[in-house]
Write an enzyme that holds these catalytic residues in place. Structure first.
Site, PDB file in Angstrom:
ATOM      1  N   HIS A  67      -5.476   4.305   6.786  1.00  0.00           N
ATOM      2  CA  HIS A  67      -4.840   5.302   5.924  1.00  0.00           C
ATOM      3  C   HIS A  67      -3.372   5.530   6.253  1.00  0.00           C
ATOM      4  O   HIS A  67      -2.809   6.562   5.914  1.00  0.00           O
ATOM      5  CB  HIS A  67      -5.609   6.628   5.902  1.00  0.00           C
ATOM      6  CG  HIS A  67      -6.928   6.516   5.231  1.00  0.00           C
ATOM      7  ND1 HIS A  67      -7.057   6.200   3.892  1.00  0.00           N
ATOM      8  CD2 HIS A  67      -8.178   6.662   5.707  1.00  0.00           C
ATOM      9  CE1 HIS A  67      -8.341   6.165   3.587  1.00  0.00           C
ATOM     10  NE2 HIS A  67      -9.035   6.425   4.666  1.00  0.00           N
ATOM     11  N   ASP A 127       0.853  -1.185   0.000  1.00  0.00           N
ATOM     12  CA  ASP A 127       0.000   0.000   0.000  1.00  0.00           C
ATOM     13  C   ASP A 127       0.886   1.230   0.000  1.00  0.00           C
ATOM     14  O   ASP A 127       1.973   1.224   0.582  1.00  0.00           O
ATOM     15  CB  ASP A 127      -0.900   0.021   1.242  1.00  0.00           C
ATOM     16  CG  ASP A 127      -1.828   1.215   1.248  1.00  0.00           C
ATOM     17  OD1 ASP A 127      -2.766   1.253   0.417  1.00  0.00           O
ATOM     18  OD2 ASP A 127      -1.616   2.132   2.067  1.00  0.00           O
TER      19      ASP A 127
END
Length: 179
Positions: A156, A7
């Site tokens: 996040h 990610d």
């Protein structure tokens, strides 16, 4: 299957104009998440010509990564060879792979390197196949649907998202094999 789940956190949405500010990754080996085989780093974003790129306020509000946090971090051209070595050509998995792989392709090309995993697998697409009647497939909704939780402060942030994406990938593959 052995895969690398990864990610990125970025300064924006464009692989051509925006920069990477964090990379997180973990390997799944023989169907098990192996957190001893992990990669995690902040990245000081730079422009295509190597100049300073600031993290916009809106991006900071999403991932919580500030300019101060990345000031002493390596640039993507310093980090990329090491990350590509970690991936080692393995198949990669990401939630919305087009976004993350697009940034990797663009940055690798600018650095004269190749982004060449064996395959690119997307947990958004797997979620759509596993839950065809559902409309939402973002990572937060998918985690709830699969009974997964983010570590405190993990949503996040690259490694927090990777931990959930890896578990989601395993559960989605199990669900799709059983279908």
């Amino acid at each position: 299957m052995n895969v690398v789940v990864f990610d990125l956190e970025t300064t924006g949405l464009s692989p051509e104009r925006d920069g990477i500010v964090e990379i997180g990754a973990v390997r799944i080996v023989d169907g098990q998440v192996d957190e001893t085989q992990r990669y995690e780093t902040l990245v000081r974003p730079t422009t295509a010509d190597g100049g300073t790129m600031l993290i916009p306020w809106r991006a900071e509000q999403v991932h919580g990564i500030s300019n101060d946090m990345v000031r002493a971090s390596p640039t993507i051209t310093e980090v990329l060879p090491e990350f590509l070595e970690f991936v080692n050509g393995w198949p990669v998995v990401a939630h919305n792979i087009g976004f993350d792989a697009g940034f990797m392709r663009a940055n690798a090309a600018r650095a004269g390197l190749n982004w060449n995993p064996q395959a690119e697998l997307c947990t958004v697409q797997l979620s759509r196949r596993a839950f065809p009647k559902e409309r939402a497939h973002n990572l937060t909704v998918l985690a709830e649907r699969l009974g997964l939780n983010f570590a405190p402060g993990g949503r996040h942030r690259s490694f927090g998202d990777v931990q959930v994406t890896a578990q989601a990938y395993l559960r989605l593959m199990e669900r799709l094999r059983g279908a």
